[in-house]
Design a protein around this motif. Structure first.
Motif, short mmCIF file in Angstrom:
data_model
loop_
_atom_site.label_atom_id
_atom_site.label_comp_id
_atom_site.label_asym_id
_atom_site.label_seq_id
_atom_site.Cartn_x
_atom_site.Cartn_y
_atom_site.Cartn_z
N ILE A 165 0.85 -1.19 0.00
CA ILE A 165 0.00 0.00 0.00
C ILE A 165 0.89 1.24 0.00
N ARG A 166 0.58 2.19 -0.87
CA ARG A 166 1.26 3.48 -0.92
C ARG A 166 0.18 4.56 -0.94
N PRO A 167 -0.19 5.13 0.21
CA PRO A 167 -1.29 6.11 0.26
C PRO A 167 -1.06 7.30 -0.67
N ILE A 168 -2.14 7.73 -1.31
CA ILE A 168 -2.09 8.84 -2.28
C ILE A 168 -3.05 9.94 -1.85
N VAL A 169 -2.63 11.19 -2.04
CA VAL A 169 -3.48 12.37 -1.79
C VAL A 169 -4.00 12.89 -3.13
N LEU A 170 -5.29 13.16 -3.19
CA LEU A 170 -5.87 13.87 -4.33
C LEU A 170 -6.04 15.33 -3.95
N PHE A 171 -5.23 16.20 -4.53
CA PHE A 171 -5.40 17.64 -4.31
C PHE A 171 -6.42 18.14 -5.32
N GLN A 172 -7.58 18.57 -4.83
CA GLN A 172 -8.62 19.07 -5.72
C GLN A 172 -8.50 20.58 -5.81
N SER A 246 -9.12 19.54 -0.52
CA SER A 246 -9.60 20.62 -1.37
C SER A 246 -8.79 21.88 -1.11
N LEU A 247 -8.22 22.43 -2.18
CA LEU A 247 -7.45 23.66 -2.07
C LEU A 247 -8.24 24.86 -2.58
N ALA A 248 -9.56 24.75 -2.56
CA ALA A 248 -10.41 25.87 -2.97
C ALA A 248 -10.25 27.03 -2.00
N ASN A 249 -10.47 28.23 -2.49
CA ASN A 249 -10.47 29.39 -1.63
C ASN A 249 -11.56 29.26 -0.58
N VAL A 282 -11.05 13.44 4.30
CA VAL A 282 -11.33 14.65 3.51
C VAL A 282 -10.85 15.85 4.30
N LEU A 283 -10.07 16.72 3.66
CA LEU A 283 -9.57 17.96 4.27
C LEU A 283 -10.06 19.15 3.46
N THR A 284 -10.67 20.12 4.12
CA THR A 284 -11.15 21.31 3.43
C THR A 284 -10.86 22.55 4.29
N SER A 285 -10.98 23.71 3.67
CA SER A 285 -11.00 24.97 4.41
C SER A 285 -12.15 25.77 3.83
N SER A 286 -13.17 25.97 4.61
CA SER A 286 -14.37 26.60 4.09
C SER A 286 -15.03 27.46 5.16
N ASN A 287 -15.46 28.64 4.77
CA ASN A 287 -16.22 29.48 5.70
C ASN A 287 -17.59 28.89 5.98
N ASP A 288 -18.15 28.22 4.98
CA ASP A 288 -19.47 27.60 5.12
C ASP A 288 -19.29 26.09 5.18
N PHE A 289 -18.82 25.61 6.33
CA PHE A 289 -18.52 24.18 6.45
C PHE A 289 -19.80 23.35 6.41
N ASP A 290 -20.91 23.94 6.85
CA ASP A 290 -22.18 23.22 6.80
C ASP A 290 -22.53 22.85 5.36
N GLN A 291 -22.30 23.78 4.43
CA GLN A 291 -22.56 23.51 3.01
C GLN A 291 -21.58 22.48 2.48
N THR A 292 -20.34 22.54 2.95
CA THR A 292 -19.34 21.56 2.53
C THR A 292 -19.75 20.16 2.95
N VAL A 293 -20.25 20.02 4.18
CA VAL A 293 -20.70 18.72 4.67
C VAL A 293 -21.85 18.20 3.81
N LYS A 294 -22.75 19.10 3.40
CA LYS A 294 -23.84 18.69 2.52
C LYS A 294 -23.30 18.15 1.20
#
Length: 435
Positions: A165-172, A246-249, A282-294
């Motif tokens: 196993i070689r873990p991989i990160v998907l940078f979106q 996720s590297l979104a703003n 899953v790793l994110t940075s979001s002001n609206d985390f509730d919407q991200t969870v949805k």
């Protein structure tokens, strides 16, 4: 024996796509047009009992219609438009079987495989552990740190030599406007500045495919990070993909719905001795985390799972009241040579390096609340809770026959006392009743 007899008495499989038949006799659809090669079938079958509007009697579609085939519609949740629903009817089918991970409410479900069954068969990495961070730099730092720790766990397993196993990160990455290859090259350069070797990074977008002819499961493959947007949303599976970052703003909508399913498959379809390797992240940075969870829940639903199959690493803070609306100035055009697409590149590689080095030397884990080891501890606790939940039976034992996701939707009635078994006549007995 005639061709018609051969068709009727033998098994014939016809593979087609939606676009070949979806329409109403449009000029470009050959399936509706006259076909002299099929004229013998038209004569043998006679006048159509259910003629297709604007289709010739010798058309391929009309001939299939007269044979009344069994129709199997794969990914049927994508066929919801008026024309898509009309298409299978025009086949004049003897039976229509939809295959989908997300059946519509009006569907007559005859077989359902839920997440619990997939988990028991060691096919999926569940639960999905979700972390929300303050900025892109923290997302990137945690993704690198978590991936490194997962690889350490993988290499420390006694079964690693046989089950590599070689873990991989998907940078979106989610830049605005057109996906430009130069933008993703700049992201790769920044990742290299954090200490990641360039050969460990691949780009897979609509225009760039550095994964072509690469065997990601091979021990000789160095790739540990993949930069993408939505190019991997379907038709791509790699069980080594463990982390979606996720590297979104922060102010951008985090759209992880389509790509989430790419990190759910469990390597080697076996339960691994290190619990952290049996989950996805899953790793994110979001002001609206509730919407991200949805969006994450939508992604799980699209992959055939439910909102019970994810776990938040930290409680979601209540949303602050909306500010009073005010008149905003019209933004001035960006200076020549700049690009809105670079918003997601807003992090300092050297700060990432310094934080990773600090975590390696930090003696007290309590001093680093987002340290990789703490993240893994949170994940393993969530995994234990999830496993305990899915192993429980909801209600009476006969509910085990129902998928976990639909148990709450099943209407049940308590049997009359006279139908209880002799050893289960007590009012408080949960089971033992005859069915």
């Amino acid at each position: 024996m005639s061709s018609v007899q051969l068709l009727r008495e033998n098994f014939t499989a016809f593979l087609a796509n939606y676009d070949s038949f979806r329409g109403r006799g449009k000029e470009g659809l050959k399936a509706y047009q006259e076909n002299s090669n099929l004229e013998p079938f038209s004569k043998a079958l006679g006048k159509p009992e259910f003629p297709i509007e604007k289709a010739d009697e010798t058309a391929l579609f009309q001939i299939i219609n007269q044979l009344s085939p069994l129709v199997i519609v794969d990914e049927s949740h994508h066929a919801c438009s008026e024309l898509s629903l009309e298409m299978p009817k025009n086949f004049n089918p003897c039976f229509v079987l939809d295959l989908t991970a997300t059946p519509k409410k009006e569907s007559n479900i005859i077989f359902y495989v839920d997440a619990v069954q997939l988990k028991k068969e060691n096919m999926v990495k569940l639960p999905v552990i979700v972390y929300n961070r303050d900025n892109q730099g923290e997302v990137l730092t945690d993704a690198i740190d978590l991936r490194n720790r997962l690889e350490e766990l993988a290499q420390s397993r006694p079964e690693q030599s046989e089950q590599y196993i070689r873990p991989i990160v998907l940078f979106q990455a989610q830049p605005r406007g057109k996906e430009e290859s130069t933008t993703f090259e700049k992201l790769r350069d920044k990742l290299v500045e954090t200490g990641i070797p360039a050969e460990q990074i691949a780009i897979r977008t609509a225009d760039v495919n550095e994964l072509k002819n690469r065997d990601l499961l091979s021990p000789d493959c160095p790739i540990r990070y993949i930069i993408t947007v939505n190019a991997l949303k379907k038709g791509w599976d790699c069980p080594f993909a463990y982390i979606l970052a996720s590297l979104a703003n922060k102010t951008s909508q985090v759209d992880v719905e389509q790509i989430l399913g790419r990190i759910l498959w469990l390597p080697h379809t076996t339960q691994h001795s290190r619990p952290a390797l049996n989950m996805s992240y899953v790793l994110t940075s979001s002001n609206d985390f509730d919407q991200t969870v949805k969006q994450i829940i939508k992604g799980l639903n699209s992959a055939g799972f439910s909102d019970k199959d994810y776990h938040l690493s930290d409680p979601v803070a209540p949303k602050e009241p909306e500010p009073t609306p005010e008149q905003l100035k019209i933004p001035q055009p960006s200076p020549e040579g700049s690009s809105d697409a670079e918003e997601f590149l807003d992090f300092d590689p050297q700060a990432v390096v310094q934080e990773l080095e600090r975590r390696q030397t930090e003696a007290d884990p309590a001093e680093a609340a987002i340290k990789g080891s703490v993240m893994l501890e949170q994940a393993e606790r969530a995994g234990q809770e999830y496993n305990a939940t899915v192993s429980q039976t909801a209600g009476a034992p006969y509910m085990q026959d129902f998928a976990w996701e639909v148990r709450e939707q099943v209407t049940t009635f308590k049997p009359l006392p006279r139908f209880y078994c002799d050893d289960a006549k007590r009012e408080d007995h949960p089971g033992g009743a005859k069915r």
